[in-house]
Design a protein around this motif. Structure first.
Motif, short mmCIF file in Angstrom:
data_model
loop_
_atom_site.label_atom_id
_atom_site.label_comp_id
_atom_site.label_asym_id
_atom_site.label_seq_id
_atom_site.Cartn_x
_atom_site.Cartn_y
_atom_site.Cartn_z
N ASP A 157 0.84 -1.21 0.00
CA ASP A 157 0.00 0.00 0.00
C ASP A 157 0.87 1.25 0.00
OD1 ASP A 157 -3.00 -1.02 0.72
OD2 ASP A 157 -1.49 -2.23 1.75
N VAL A 158 1.91 1.25 0.82
CA VAL A 158 2.81 2.41 0.90
C VAL A 158 3.56 2.58 -0.41
CG1 VAL A 158 4.89 3.31 2.01
CG2 VAL A 158 3.05 2.34 3.41
N ILE A 159 4.06 1.48 -0.97
CA ILE A 159 4.80 1.57 -2.23
C ILE A 159 3.91 2.08 -3.35
CG2 ILE A 159 6.03 0.23 -3.99
CD1 ILE A 159 6.94 -1.65 -1.71
N ALA A 160 2.69 1.55 -3.46
CA ALA A 160 1.78 1.99 -4.51
C ALA A 160 1.45 3.46 -4.37
CB ALA A 160 0.49 1.16 -4.47
N ALA A 161 1.24 3.92 -3.13
CA ALA A 161 0.88 5.33 -2.90
C ALA A 161 2.04 6.26 -3.22
CB ALA A 161 0.42 5.52 -1.46
N ARG A 162 3.25 5.88 -2.81
CA ARG A 162 4.40 6.78 -2.97
C ARG A 162 5.02 6.71 -4.35
NH1 ARG A 162 8.44 6.67 2.05
NH2 ARG A 162 9.46 8.12 0.59
N VAL A 163 5.03 5.54 -4.97
CA VAL A 163 5.66 5.40 -6.28
C VAL A 163 4.69 5.67 -7.42
CG1 VAL A 163 6.86 3.83 -7.86
CG2 VAL A 163 7.38 3.77 -5.41
N PHE A 164 3.48 5.07 -7.32
CA PHE A 164 2.53 5.17 -8.42
C PHE A 164 1.39 6.16 -8.16
CE2 PHE A 164 4.21 0.74 -8.70
CZ PHE A 164 4.94 0.93 -9.86
N LYS A 165 1.38 6.75 -6.94
CA LYS A 165 0.38 7.78 -6.60
C LYS A 165 -1.04 7.26 -6.72
CE LYS A 165 4.04 10.37 -6.48
NZ LYS A 165 4.75 10.52 -5.20
N ARG A 166 -1.26 6.02 -6.27
CA ARG A 166 -2.60 5.46 -6.33
C ARG A 166 -2.71 4.35 -5.28
NH1 ARG A 166 -1.83 2.20 -12.02
NH2 ARG A 166 -0.82 0.34 -11.16
N PRO A 167 -3.93 3.99 -4.89
CA PRO A 167 -4.10 2.92 -3.91
C PRO A 167 -3.67 1.57 -4.49
CG PRO A 167 -6.10 4.25 -4.11
CD PRO A 167 -5.21 4.64 -5.25
N PHE A 168 -3.23 0.70 -3.60
CA PHE A 168 -2.86 -0.65 -4.02
C PHE A 168 -4.12 -1.49 -4.18
CE2 PHE A 168 -1.92 -5.08 -2.78
CZ PHE A 168 -1.07 -5.41 -3.83
N ARG A 169 -4.16 -2.29 -5.23
CA ARG A 169 -5.28 -3.20 -5.47
C ARG A 169 -4.74 -4.63 -5.44
NH1 ARG A 169 -6.09 0.99 -9.26
NH2 ARG A 169 -5.02 -0.22 -10.87
N ALA A 170 -5.48 -5.51 -4.78
CA ALA A 170 -4.99 -6.88 -4.55
C ALA A 170 -4.64 -7.60 -5.84
CB ALA A 170 -6.03 -7.66 -3.76
N GLU A 171 -5.39 -7.32 -6.91
CA GLU A 171 -5.15 -8.02 -8.17
C GLU A 171 -4.04 -7.38 -9.00
OE1 GLU A 171 -8.07 -4.76 -9.05
OE2 GLU A 171 -7.72 -6.22 -7.44
N ASP A 172 -3.52 -6.26 -8.54
CA ASP A 172 -2.52 -5.50 -9.29
C ASP A 172 -1.12 -6.02 -8.96
OD1 ASP A 172 -0.94 -3.68 -10.55
OD2 ASP A 172 -1.90 -1.90 -9.71
N ARG A 173 -0.40 -6.48 -9.98
CA ARG A 173 0.95 -7.02 -9.78
C ARG A 173 2.04 -5.98 -10.05
NH1 ARG A 173 1.87 -11.38 -7.11
NH2 ARG A 173 3.65 -11.88 -8.43
N THR A 174 1.65 -4.73 -10.24
CA THR A 174 2.63 -3.71 -10.60
C THR A 174 3.73 -3.57 -9.55
OG1 THR A 174 0.89 -2.50 -11.75
CG2 THR A 174 2.93 -1.32 -11.32
N VAL A 175 3.36 -3.54 -8.28
CA VAL A 175 4.35 -3.38 -7.21
C VAL A 175 5.29 -4.58 -7.19
CG1 VAL A 175 4.70 -3.29 -4.71
CG2 VAL A 175 2.94 -1.88 -5.78
N ASP A 176 4.73 -5.79 -7.25
CA ASP A 176 5.57 -7.00 -7.20
C ASP A 176 6.51 -7.06 -8.40
OD1 ASP A 176 4.23 -7.83 -4.90
OD2 ASP A 176 2.69 -8.85 -6.05
N ASN A 177 6.02 -6.69 -9.56
CA ASN A 177 6.88 -6.71 -10.75
C ASN A 177 7.96 -5.64 -10.69
OD1 ASN A 177 5.61 -8.87 -12.07
ND2 ASN A 177 4.01 -7.56 -12.88
N LEU A 178 7.65 -4.51 -10.07
CA LEU A 178 8.66 -3.46 -9.89
C LEU A 178 9.77 -3.96 -8.98
CD1 LEU A 178 9.65 -0.54 -10.26
CD2 LEU A 178 8.20 0.10 -8.32
N VAL A 179 9.40 -4.64 -7.90
CA VAL A 179 10.41 -5.21 -6.99
C VAL A 179 11.27 -6.24 -7.73
CG1 VAL A 179 10.76 -6.62 -4.92
CG2 VAL A 179 9.03 -4.80 -4.92
N LEU A 180 10.64 -7.05 -8.55
CA LEU A 180 11.38 -8.06 -9.33
C LEU A 180 12.40 -7.39 -10.24
CD1 LEU A 180 11.78 -11.00 -10.21
CD2 LEU A 180 9.91 -10.66 -11.85
#
Length: 238
Positions: free
Chosen positions: A178-201
């Motif tokens: 949630d924190v990563i999505a808010a600070r990096v992508f400026k939007r709430p984290f959604r459970a089905e969204d893999r954007t944060v996990d793929n960014l970490v990868l």
């Protein structure tokens, strides 16, 4: 901010010319390219301050161009797409874009997003900056640089650097999606969204095989930066 060069890769002159004219009226020096052929050879040595990459047809061709850009430069890049849905945005971010906008976005809104991306990527000219030094690696927020122990730069996209900085600042403590999505992508984290996990990868891959465990997955809590091998100190970099 002064005059900044921005390259517009856009095959449709009726779309690209008014955009270039608008940017010129607002402090930029735009260069309009119908395709990336002329721009790519100079990206490594003389990149513009930003790239606006038009996408009106097949998205896969645009993403291929974006990957070629990323092979050569970490220049901020926004995609202007006729298909600006969640899936398209995820694919664009995973390919290295700094954002995706609908082609129908008003020019003033596009200008605001462009300024925001440039602010995040502005290293600035400073004589002395604070850095986080871990095991020979140095993270320099003011210059938005990550340096390897040998002094070479580990090139990161805007989103990758933002993530690295967030994790480094919280070293030893997990950071939620949630924190990563808010600070990096400026939007709430959604459970089905893999954007944060793929960014970490992608960030793990950029750090290299020997540092894969530097960023740990903490089940139910998010991600934790355990640090590179060595001690952590605050240093001044001239």
């Amino acid at each position: 901010m002064g005059q900044l060069g921005v390259a517009i890769i856009e095959a449709d002159g009726q779309f690209g010319r008014p955009l270039a004219k608008f940017l010129a009226e607002h402090g930029f020096v735009p260069e309009l390219h119908p395709d990336p052929v002329a721009l790519l050879p100079r990206l490594a040595s003389r990149p513009p301050q930003a790239v606006l990459l038009g996408c009106e047809g097949e998205p896969s061709a645009t993403l291929q161009t974006l990957r070629r850009i990323r092979d050569l430069s970490i220049v901020p890049c926004l995609i202007l797409s006729g298909q600006a849905d969640d899936i398209s945005e995820i694919l664009a971010l995973e390919a290295g874009a700094d954002g995706l906008l609908d082609r129908a976005t008003p020019h003033r809104a596009l200008l605001a997003r462009l300024h925001a991306v440039l602010r995040r990527g502005d290293w600035g000219a400073v004589e002395t900056v604070a850095a986080l030094s871990v095991g020979g690696w140095k993270l320099i927020p003011e210059r938005r640089q990550l340096l390897r122990p040998d002094g070479s730069e580990c090139p990161l996209t805007t989103a990758e650097f933002d993530l690295m900085q967030i994790l480094a600042e919280s070293m030893g403590k997990p950071v939620s999606r949630d924190v990563i999505a808010a600070r990096v992508f400026k939007r709430p984290f959604r459970a089905e969204d893999r954007t944060v996990d793929n960014l970490v990868l992608r960030l793990r891959r950029k750090l290299g095989a020997t540092q894969q465990d530097s960023i740990k997955t903490i089940r139910g809590a998010g991600y934790l930066f355990a640090g590179f091998i060595g001690n952590t100190t605050r240093v001044a970099v001239a």
